[in-house]
Design a protein around this motif. Structure first.
Motif, PDB file in Angstrom:
ATOM      1  N   ALA A 117      40.131  49.408  82.814  1.00 27.18           N
ATOM      2  CA  ALA A 117      41.290  50.273  83.041  1.00 27.18           C
ATOM      3  C   ALA A 117      41.823  50.853  81.741  1.00 27.18           C
ATOM      4  O   ALA A 117      42.509  51.874  81.745  1.00 27.18           O
ATOM      5  N   ASN A 118      41.485  50.233  80.616  1.00 28.04           N
ATOM      6  CA  ASN A 118      41.931  50.740  79.314  1.00 28.04           C
ATOM      7  C   ASN A 118      41.261  52.058  78.935  1.00 28.04           C
ATOM      8  O   ASN A 118      41.711  52.727  78.006  1.00 28.04           O
ATOM      9  N   LEU A 119      40.213  52.448  79.638  1.00 32.48           N
ATOM     10  CA  LEU A 119      39.562  53.728  79.355  1.00 32.48           C
ATOM     11  C   LEU A 119      40.540  54.895  79.455  1.00 32.48           C
ATOM     12  O   LEU A 119      40.381  55.895  78.755  1.00 32.48           O
ATOM     13  N   VAL A 120      41.532  54.775  80.307  1.00 32.52           N
ATOM     14  CA  VAL A 120      42.493  55.874  80.484  1.00 32.52           C
ATOM     15  C   VAL A 120      43.288  56.150  79.212  1.00 32.52           C
ATOM     16  O   VAL A 120      43.903  57.207  79.097  1.00 32.52           O
ATOM     17  N   TYR A 121      43.276  55.231  78.263  1.00 30.04           N
ATOM     18  CA  TYR A 121      44.007  55.428  77.018  1.00 30.04           C
ATOM     19  C   TYR A 121      43.186  56.154  75.958  1.00 30.04           C
ATOM     20  O   TYR A 121      43.705  56.486  74.898  1.00 30.04           O
ATOM     21  N   LEU A 122      41.916  56.409  76.241  1.00 31.14           N
ATOM     22  CA  LEU A 122      41.099  57.179  75.306  1.00 31.14           C
ATOM     23  C   LEU A 122      41.418  58.662  75.489  1.00 31.14           C
ATOM     24  O   LEU A 122      41.418  59.163  76.614  1.00 31.14           O
ATOM     25  N   PRO A 123      41.681  59.373  74.416  1.00 34.54           N
ATOM     26  CA  PRO A 123      42.021  60.797  74.542  1.00 34.54           C
ATOM     27  C   PRO A 123      40.917  61.580  75.257  1.00 34.54           C
ATOM     28  O   PRO A 123      39.739  61.459  74.930  1.00 34.54           O
ATOM     29  N   GLY A 124      41.315  62.366  76.244  1.00 32.70           N
ATOM     30  CA  GLY A 124      40.378  63.232  76.944  1.00 32.70           C
ATOM     31  C   GLY A 124      39.715  62.646  78.165  1.00 32.70           C
ATOM     32  O   GLY A 124      39.112  63.378  78.944  1.00 32.70           O
ATOM     33  N   VAL A 125      39.800  61.338  78.354  1.00 31.73           N
ATOM     34  CA  VAL A 125      39.142  60.699  79.493  1.00 31.73           C
ATOM     35  C   VAL A 125      39.974  60.918  80.750  1.00 31.73           C
ATOM     36  O   VAL A 125      41.188  60.753  80.739  1.00 31.73           O
ATOM     37  N   LEU A 126      39.297  61.321  81.837  1.00 30.32           N
ATOM     38  CA  LEU A 126      39.954  61.466  83.127  1.00 30.32           C
ATOM     39  C   LEU A 126      39.131  60.720  84.168  1.00 30.32           C
ATOM     40  O   LEU A 126      38.003  61.114  84.480  1.00 30.32           O
ATOM     41  N   LEU A 127      39.680  59.639  84.668  1.00 26.93           N
ATOM     42  CA  LEU A 127      38.977  58.814  85.648  1.00 26.93           C
ATOM     43  C   LEU A 127      39.370  59.207  87.066  1.00 26.93           C
ATOM     44  O   LEU A 127      40.078  58.489  87.760  1.00 26.93           O
ATOM     45  N   LEU A 128      38.903  60.375  87.463  1.00 30.46           N
ATOM     46  CA  LEU A 128      39.033  60.859  88.840  1.00 30.46           C
ATOM     47  C   LEU A 128      37.657  61.347  89.266  1.00 30.46           C
ATOM     48  O   LEU A 128      36.908  61.882  88.442  1.00 30.46           O
TER      49      LEU A 128
END
Length: 167
Positions: A113-124
């Motif tokens: 879930a921490n991936l959402v804190y990487l700039p530019g990442v959109l988990l949709l």
């Protein structure tokens, strides 16, 4: 004095390892990448696939490095669809994975879930890698359908239409 000798020995060992790695690896790499013509075709096919289902979307295609190659936005697609399609494509190219699968994985794994804190990442859902054989040469992102799983269906439909060109 001893620590200086150890550090000097370590530096020599590291330098020798780096020199050996440089002599065994090719100096110039050759990579496949997505062409502008193919990127335009994928974007057009994705928008058309969604339009056939009544969805006004934007489709963005990026190359293997995540750089935008083509963008199309359907008539009546919301302005936010441009940003979402680009971020989905970039995320997919970067991770070499479909964003729907990444989203589902992050929901099951708290560390993911921490991936959402990487700039530019959109988990949709809606970002899908474009592959030539097993090599990722880019990605397509679709945004604007009433659900990421529907965006992904349009992206996959576009890739199905051009699969003969992906050799």
């Amino acid at each position: 004095m001893r620590s200086n000798l150890r550090l000097g020995g370590l530096a020599i060992l590291l330098a020798a390892s780096a020199a050996q790695a440089q002599t065994t690896a090719p100096a110039v790499r050759s990579e496949k990448n997505i062409s502008l013509a193919l990127a335009n075709q994928i974007a057009a096919e994705a928008v058309a696939a969604c339009a056939a289902n009544g969805y006004n979307v934007a489709a963005t295609v990026v190359d293997r490095a995540g750089t935008v190659r083509a963008v199309l936005r359907a008539d009546n697609a919301g302005p936010h669809t441009l940003a979402s399609s680009e971020r989905k494509a970039w995320t997919s190219a970067s991770a070499k994975n479909a964003t729907q699968a990444m989203m589902e994985g992050s929901q099951k794994n708290p560390a993911g879930a921490n991936l959402v804190y990487l700039p530019g990442v959109l988990l949709l859902g809606g970002g899908v890698p474009v592959k030539s054989g097993n090599e990722v040469i880019g990605a397509v992102g679709v945004g604007g359908a009433p659900g990421g799983h529907l965006d992904e269906q349009c992206a996959n439909a576009a890739l199905d239409k051009v699969k003969g060109l992906l050799g």
